[in-house]
Design a protein around this motif. Structure first.
Motif, PDB file in Angstrom:
ATOM      1  N   SER A 118     -37.188  13.145 -16.064  1.00 42.16           N
ATOM      2  CA  SER A 118     -36.474  11.863 -15.957  1.00 42.16           C
ATOM      3  C   SER A 118     -36.934  10.897 -17.033  1.00 42.16           C
ATOM      4  CB  SER A 118     -36.690  11.249 -14.571  1.00 42.16           C
ATOM      5  OG  SER A 118     -36.101  12.033 -13.566  1.00 42.16           O
ATOM      6  N   CYS A 119     -38.233  10.860 -17.287  1.00 36.92           N
ATOM      7  CA  CYS A 119     -38.772   9.970 -18.322  1.00 36.92           C
ATOM      8  C   CYS A 119     -38.249  10.349 -19.700  1.00 36.92           C
ATOM      9  CB  CYS A 119     -40.298  10.006 -18.313  1.00 36.92           C
ATOM     10  SG  CYS A 119     -41.062   9.264 -16.866  1.00 36.92           S
ATOM     11  N   VAL A 120     -38.200  11.645 -19.989  1.00 37.39           N
ATOM     12  CA  VAL A 120     -37.711  12.104 -21.293  1.00 37.39           C
ATOM     13  C   VAL A 120     -36.247  11.719 -21.481  1.00 37.39           C
ATOM     14  CG1 VAL A 120     -37.246  14.128 -22.722  1.00 37.39           C
ATOM     15  CG2 VAL A 120     -39.374  13.995 -21.426  1.00 37.39           C
ATOM     16  N   VAL A 121     -35.432  11.943 -20.454  1.00 40.49           N
ATOM     17  CA  VAL A 121     -34.009  11.608 -20.554  1.00 40.49           C
ATOM     18  C   VAL A 121     -33.827  10.104 -20.695  1.00 40.49           C
ATOM     19  CG1 VAL A 121     -31.784  11.721 -19.397  1.00 40.49           C
ATOM     20  CG2 VAL A 121     -33.328  13.660 -19.275  1.00 40.49           C
ATOM     21  N   CYS A 122     -34.606   9.329 -19.958  1.00 38.46           N
ATOM     22  CA  CYS A 122     -34.556   7.865 -20.091  1.00 38.46           C
ATOM     23  C   CYS A 122     -34.859   7.447 -21.530  1.00 38.46           C
ATOM     24  CB  CYS A 122     -35.555   7.208 -19.145  1.00 38.46           C
ATOM     25  SG  CYS A 122     -34.944   6.960 -17.469  1.00 38.46           S
ATOM     26  N   PHE A 123     -35.820   8.111 -22.144  1.00 42.08           N
ATOM     27  CA  PHE A 123     -36.183   7.779 -23.524  1.00 42.08           C
ATOM     28  C   PHE A 123     -35.039   8.120 -24.472  1.00 42.08           C
ATOM     29  CE2 PHE A 123     -38.467   8.664 -27.565  1.00 42.08           C
ATOM     30  CZ  PHE A 123     -38.983   7.388 -27.763  1.00 42.08           C
ATOM     31  N   PHE A 124     -34.395   9.270 -24.263  1.00 40.16           N
ATOM     32  CA  PHE A 124     -33.232   9.630 -25.082  1.00 40.16           C
ATOM     33  C   PHE A 124     -32.139   8.572 -24.961  1.00 40.16           C
ATOM     34  CE2 PHE A 124     -34.022  14.530 -24.948  1.00 40.16           C
ATOM     35  CZ  PHE A 124     -35.035  14.358 -25.876  1.00 40.16           C
ATOM     36  N   VAL A 125     -31.864   8.156 -23.731  1.00 35.06           N
ATOM     37  CA  VAL A 125     -30.812   7.166 -23.498  1.00 35.06           C
ATOM     38  C   VAL A 125     -31.180   5.832 -24.136  1.00 35.06           C
ATOM     39  CG1 VAL A 125     -29.593   5.847 -21.728  1.00 35.06           C
ATOM     40  CG2 VAL A 125     -29.990   8.285 -21.404  1.00 35.06           C
ATOM     41  N   ALA A 126     -32.437   5.418 -23.992  1.00 39.82           N
ATOM     42  CA  ALA A 126     -32.875   4.141 -24.563  1.00 39.82           C
ATOM     43  C   ALA A 126     -32.718   4.131 -26.080  1.00 39.82           C
ATOM     44  CB  ALA A 126     -34.330   3.872 -24.182  1.00 39.82           C
ATOM     45  N   LEU A 127     -32.936   5.275 -26.719  1.00 44.56           N
ATOM     46  CA  LEU A 127     -32.849   5.350 -28.179  1.00 44.56           C
ATOM     47  C   LEU A 127     -31.461   4.972 -28.680  1.00 44.56           C
ATOM     48  CD1 LEU A 127     -34.829   8.626 -29.041  1.00 44.56           C
ATOM     49  CD2 LEU A 127     -35.548   6.272 -29.431  1.00 44.56           C
ATOM     50  N   TYR A 128     -30.415   5.589 -28.094  1.00 44.95           N
ATOM     51  CA  TYR A 128     -29.076   5.314 -28.617  1.00 44.95           C
ATOM     52  C   TYR A 128     -28.441   4.094 -27.956  1.00 44.95           C
ATOM     53  CZ  TYR A 128     -26.530   7.275 -24.579  1.00 44.95           C
ATOM     54  OH  TYR A 128     -26.001   7.501 -23.333  1.00 44.95           O
ATOM     55  N   TYR A 129     -28.856   3.780 -26.724  1.00 44.13           N
ATOM     56  CA  TYR A 129     -28.261   2.646 -26.019  1.00 44.13           C
ATOM     57  C   TYR A 129     -28.583   1.339 -26.728  1.00 44.13           C
ATOM     58  CZ  TYR A 129     -26.051   0.813 -21.779  1.00 44.13           C
ATOM     59  OH  TYR A 129     -25.182   0.235 -20.897  1.00 44.13           O
ATOM     60  N   ASN A 130     -29.820   1.250 -27.264  1.00 40.00           N
ATOM     61  CA  ASN A 130     -30.200   0.016 -27.946  1.00 40.00           C
ATOM     62  C   ASN A 130     -29.476  -0.129 -29.280  1.00 40.00           C
ATOM     63  OD1 ASN A 130     -31.749  -2.019 -26.844  1.00 40.00           O
ATOM     64  ND2 ASN A 130     -33.450  -1.691 -28.233  1.00 40.00           N
ATOM     65  N   VAL A 131     -28.997   0.968 -29.850  1.00 38.71           N
ATOM     66  CA  VAL A 131     -28.197   0.879 -31.068  1.00 38.71           C
ATOM     67  C   VAL A 131     -26.865   0.192 -30.766  1.00 38.71           C
ATOM     68  CG1 VAL A 131     -27.075   2.217 -32.896  1.00 38.71           C
ATOM     69  CG2 VAL A 131     -29.290   2.937 -32.011  1.00 38.71           C
ATOM     70  N   ILE A 132     -26.307   0.465 -29.594  1.00 37.73           N
ATOM     71  CA  ILE A 132     -25.070  -0.213 -29.194  1.00 37.73           C
ATOM     72  C   ILE A 132     -25.320  -1.712 -29.034  1.00 37.73           C
ATOM     73  CG2 ILE A 132     -23.241  -0.292 -27.451  1.00 37.73           C
ATOM     74  CD1 ILE A 132     -23.823   2.620 -26.816  1.00 37.73           C
ATOM     75  N   LEU A 133     -26.498  -2.071 -28.534  1.00 40.60           N
ATOM     76  CA  LEU A 133     -26.847  -3.489 -28.462  1.00 40.60           C
ATOM     77  C   LEU A 133     -26.960  -4.086 -29.860  1.00 40.60           C
ATOM     78  CD1 LEU A 133     -29.499  -3.766 -25.593  1.00 40.60           C
ATOM     79  CD2 LEU A 133     -27.028  -3.723 -25.486  1.00 40.60           C
ATOM     80  N   ALA A 134     -27.475  -3.294 -30.809  1.00 39.88           N
ATOM     81  CA  ALA A 134     -27.559  -3.769 -32.191  1.00 39.88           C
ATOM     82  C   ALA A 134     -26.167  -4.029 -32.757  1.00 39.88           C
ATOM     83  CB  ALA A 134     -28.309  -2.745 -33.046  1.00 39.88           C
ATOM     84  N   TRP A 135     -25.217  -3.139 -32.473  1.00 39.40           N
ATOM     85  CA  TRP A 135     -23.835  -3.365 -32.911  1.00 39.40           C
ATOM     86  C   TRP A 135     -23.276  -4.646 -32.293  1.00 39.40           C
ATOM     87  CZ3 TRP A 135     -22.045   2.292 -31.561  1.00 39.40           C
ATOM     88  CH2 TRP A 135     -22.606   3.175 -32.489  1.00 39.40           C
TER      89      TRP A 135
END
Length: 652
Positions: A118-135
C-alpha cells in the motif's frame, strides 16, 4: 500487553481486538495523536476520497456508458462492494489504531507485506498526482491576465497548427507541456512545469509538516472551497444557453449498455478508486479515532457525500460543456448556411433543397431543425456540408486531463469575465488535489512511523525527506514527454496493484481471521453487531467482484496492447499509439515492484518462525538430557514440555 488508548479516551487502557500477550511485539505506540473533533476527521476522509477523479473521470464515464443507466449501476456496485470494503478498512484501522503496515502485521505477521505494498502504491500515485497539481498551478498563474493566453491563437509561431486544432488544445500541448510526438522522444525539461512542481511539493510539505495537526488546518479550506466553487459554477452554468441540452445528453439512460462487460468493469473501477480503497489512507485516518466511534455510519456518510459530489461535478461539467457544444454547433450551422447560400446564388444547388431557415439571422436556427434537414437532404448535396451534431461536439476532449485543460478551459473563454472563472476553476482543482495528496502522503508516513520507532521520533524529517525524494523522482514527468508517463502511471501502475492489495485485505479478514470474529470485534467497538450480510458480502460478493475485476483488467491488457493518446504535430490532433516494448517492460516492473513486499514478507516471516522453532527444539533437547534413569518427571522436563506447547500455540 494492552493496546494504548487515544489521549482523550475516558478509559486509560484497553486490549487490542486481534490478540493478547502473544501479540505484544506488535502493540501500538504508547501515545497516539487524535482528531480534535469529528468535523476534522470528516474533512480529512471526504477530502481524500473526493478528488480530481470526481471532476473529470466520473462525468466522462457516466456520459460514455449510458448516462442514467451508468448511475444506477454505479449505485448498485457502491452498495454491494464499495461501502462494505470501505467499512472494513475503517473498522480495522479504528480497532488496531495503527497504519496499514501495523494493521495487517497485527492480524498476522505474515501479512505485513500488504501494508508495505500500500505504501509503495501510494508513493507511485503521489509522484504523478502532484504533477497534475503543478499543471493546475501553471494555469492558475496564467489566469490573471486578460484576455486569457489560450483564448486565441498566437500571432507568432506555428499558427497553422493552432488553426487546425483549437486555441486551447494548442496552448495545452505546445505552450504548457511543449509535448513531443511520442513517448520515445524524451526532450528537455520544461522549466515552467519544474518550478510549478517544486511549488506543489512545497505546499504539500508545509501542509504535512506537523502531521494531521497541520494538514487538517489546511483541509478546512481545501475540502470546503471546492464545493463553494462547484455551486457557483452550477448556478452560472444553468443560466447558459445549451446547459439543459448538455445535462439531458448526460443523463439520458441507455439500458442496453448493462450487457457490456466493459461498462461493469469501468463502473467497478470507478467505485474502487473513488473511495480510495487499498491506499492505506483510510486506515491511517481512522486509526486516530476513539475506539467507540461509529465507523459504520461514517462509511455510509462519506460514500454518500462522495457520490453526491460526483453527481454535482457532473451537472456542472455538462452544463458548461453543453454551452460550449451548442456554441460550436451554431458556428457550424452558420458556416454551412453561408456555403449553401453561395451555392444557391451560383446556380449549383436546387432551390427545393434549401432549408426554410431565416438566413438573415443564422444564430436563431435550432440545432434540431438543422439536423432534421441535414438527414433529409445532406447526402444529396455536394461539397463540405457537415452534420453539426451536438452529441459529437460534447464528446470532443471530454476525457481525463483533456476535460479540464482543453474542453473546460475553452468553455470558460466564452463566459463574461473569463479570467475570474478560470482562476476560480483552477484554484478548485488545486484544492481538490491537495486534500487527496494529504491523504495519500498520510498513507505513506503513518504506517512507516508506526512500524519504525526511529522514523516516529523524526517524523518531520521523514516528511521533508519524502517530499524531496518525490520532487526529484517527479522530474521525470516534467520532461516534454512527461504527460505520457503520467498517463502510464495513472492507467496501469496503480490499478492492478491496488486491486491485488484489496483482494488480500478482504481474504485476510473474511477467511484467515474470520468474518464472524471480525464482526465480534466491531460489536465490541460499536456496542451493537453489524448485520450478518456483511459476512457474506466480504467472503463472497466483494472478493469475487475484485477477482473478476482483476481478471478482466489483466485479460484486456493481454488481448489489446496498451495504448496512450499522443499529440501529432503534423496532423494537429490527438492520436492513439501503442506503448513501445520498453514502456511495457517498465509497466511490468512497476507492478512487480509494488506487489513484491507481499511474498517477501511472507517468506521472511515463515523463515523466522522456523529458525525460532529450531532454536527452541535445541533448547528442549538440552533440557531433556537432565532426565534420570528411572524416568521420573522433574520440574525441568515439565517446564520444557509446557514451553514447547506454549510455543506451538503462539506459532499457530
Amino acid at each position: 500487553m494492552e493496546k494504548q488508548p487515544l489521549p482523550k479516551d475516558d478509559d486509560q487502557t484497553e486490549s487490542g481486538p486481534y490478540g493478547g500477550e502473544d501479540r505484544q511485539q506488535d502493540s501500538g505506540p504508547v501515545a497516539r495523536a487524535g482528531w480534535n473533533s469529528k468535523i476534522e476527521y470528516f474533512l480529512a476522509q471526504v477530502g481524500f476520497s473526493v478528488g480530481l477523479g470526481n471532476v473529470w473521470r466520473f462525468p466522462y464515464l457516466c456520459h460514455q456508458n449510458g448516462g442514467g443507466a451508468f448511475l444506477l449501476l454505479y449505485i448498485l456496485l457502491m452498495l454491494v462492494v464499495g461501502i462494505p470494503l470501505f467499512f472494513l478498512e475503517l473498522a480495522a484501522g479504528q480497532a488496531i489504531r495503527q497504519g496499514s503496515i501495523g494493521v495487517w502485521k497485527y492480524i498476522s505477521p505474515r501479512l505485513s507485506g500488504i501494508g508495505y505494498s500500500s505504501c509503495v502504491v501510494c508513493f507511485f500515485v503521489a509522484l504523478y498526482y502532484n504533477v497534475i497539481l503543478a499543471w493546475s498551478l501553471f494555469y492558475l498563474g496564467n489566469s490573471f491576465q486578460y484576455p486569457l493566453p489560450w483564448e486565441q491563437c498566437p500571432s507568432e509561431g506555428n499558427t497553422t497548427e493552432c488553426e487546425k486544432s483549437s486555441n486551447t488544445s494548442y496552448f495545452w500541448y505546445r505552450k504548457a507541456l511543449d509535448i513531443t510526438d511520442s513517448i520515445d522522444e524524451t526532450g528537455s525539461f520544461n522549466p515552467y512545469i519544474v518550478g510549478c512542481l517544486l511549488g506543489a511539493w512545497a505546499i504539500v510539505c508545509l501542509g504535512m509538516f506537523r502531521g494531521i495537526k497541520s494538514s487538517v488546518k489546511v483541509m478546512y479550506f481545501s475540502s470546503i472551497f471546492p464545493y463553494v466553487v462547484l455551486f457557483c459554477f452550477l448556478v452560472r452554468g444553468l443560466m447558459l444557453d445549451g446547459a439543459m441540452e448538455g445535462i439531458a445528453h448526460m443523463f439520458y439512460p441507455k439500458i442496453e449498455i448493462w450487457g457490456n462487460i466493459q461498462v461493469w468493469r469501468q463502473a467497478a473501477t470507478q467505485v474502487f478508486f473513488a473511495l480510495g480503497l487499498g491506499f492505506g489512507s483510510i486506515i491511517a485516518y481512522s486509526s486516530y479515532n476513539p475506539k467507540n466511534n461509529n465507523c459504520h455510519r461514517d462509511a455510509f456518510t462519506v460514500s454518500f457525500i462522495n457520490f453526491l459530489t460526483s453527481v454535482l461535478a457532473t451537472l456542472v461539467v455538462f452544463a458548461v460543456l453543453g454551452f460550449r457544444a451548442k456554441d460550436k454547433v451554431k458556428e457550424c450551422i452558420s458556416s454551412n448556411m453561408k456555403k449553401l447560400s453561395e451555392g444557391f446564388h451560383s446556380g449549383m444547388m436546387d432551390i427545393s433543397m434549401m432549408p426554410k431557415f431565416n438566413m438573415s439571422d443564422l444564430s436563431s436556427v435550432a440545432p434540431e431543425d438543422y439536423t432534421s434537414w441535414f438527414l433529409q437532404y445532406g447526402k444529396n448535396i455536394s461539397g463540405s456540408i457537415t452534420e453539426c451534431n451536438l452529441e459529437n461536439e460534447m464528446q470532443k476532449g471530454a476525457e481525463g486531463t483533456g476535460l479540464a485543460f482543453i474542453a473546460f478551459t475553452e468553455a470558460i473563454t466564452l463566459l463574461p469575465g473569463s479570467p475570474f472563472w478560470s482562476a476560480l476553476f483552477f484554484l478548485m482543482l488545486l484544492n481538490l488535489g491537495l486534500s487527496t495528496m494529504f491523504g495519500t502522503m498520510e498513507g505513506i508516513l503513518a504506517p512507516l512511523s508506526d512500524r519504525f520507532q526511529t522514523l516516529a521520533n523524526n517524523k518531520t524529517k521523514l516528511t521533508v525527506f519524502s517530499c524531496v525524494i518525490g520532487f526529484l523522482i517527479g522530474l521525470l514527468f516534467t520532461q516534454r514527454c512527461g504527460n505520457y508517463f503520467v498517463t502510464m502511471f495513472d492507467d496501469y501502475s496503480a490499478t492492478l496493484p491496488l486491486i491485488i492489495v484489496v483482494v488480500f485485505e478482504t481474504f485476510s479478514v473474511s477467511w484467515l481471521y474470520g468474518a464472524d470474529r471480525f464482526l465480534d470485534d466491531c460489536e465490541g467497538m460499536l456496542g451493537w453487531r453489524p448485520h450478518v450480510i456483511y459476512k457474506y458480502l466480504w467472503k463472497y460478493i466483494c472478493l469475487l467482484s475484485m477477482l473478476g475485476l482483476l481478471l478482466a483488467t489483466t485479460i484486456r491488457m493481454f488481448i489489446k496492447r496498451p495504448t496512450y493518446m499522443a499529440w501529432n504535430r503534423e496532423k494537429a490532433s490527438e492520436v492513439y499509439l501503442d506503448y513501445p516494448d520498453w514502456a511495457l517492460a517498465v509497466l511490468a516492473l512497476l507492478i512487480i515492484f509494488a506487489m513484491m513486499p507481499v511474498p517477501l514478507c511472507f517468506i521472511y516471516s515463515v523463515l523466522r518462525d522456523r529458525m525460532r522453532r529450531s532454536s527452541r527444539d535445541v533448547e528442549n533437547t538440552a533440557y531433556s538430557m537432565v532426565s534420570t534413569d528411572d524416568k521420573c518427571e522433574t520440574p525441568l522436563t515439565d517446564m520444557s514440555e509446557l514451553e514447547q506447547r506454549n510455543g506451538s500455540a503462539a506459532m499457530y
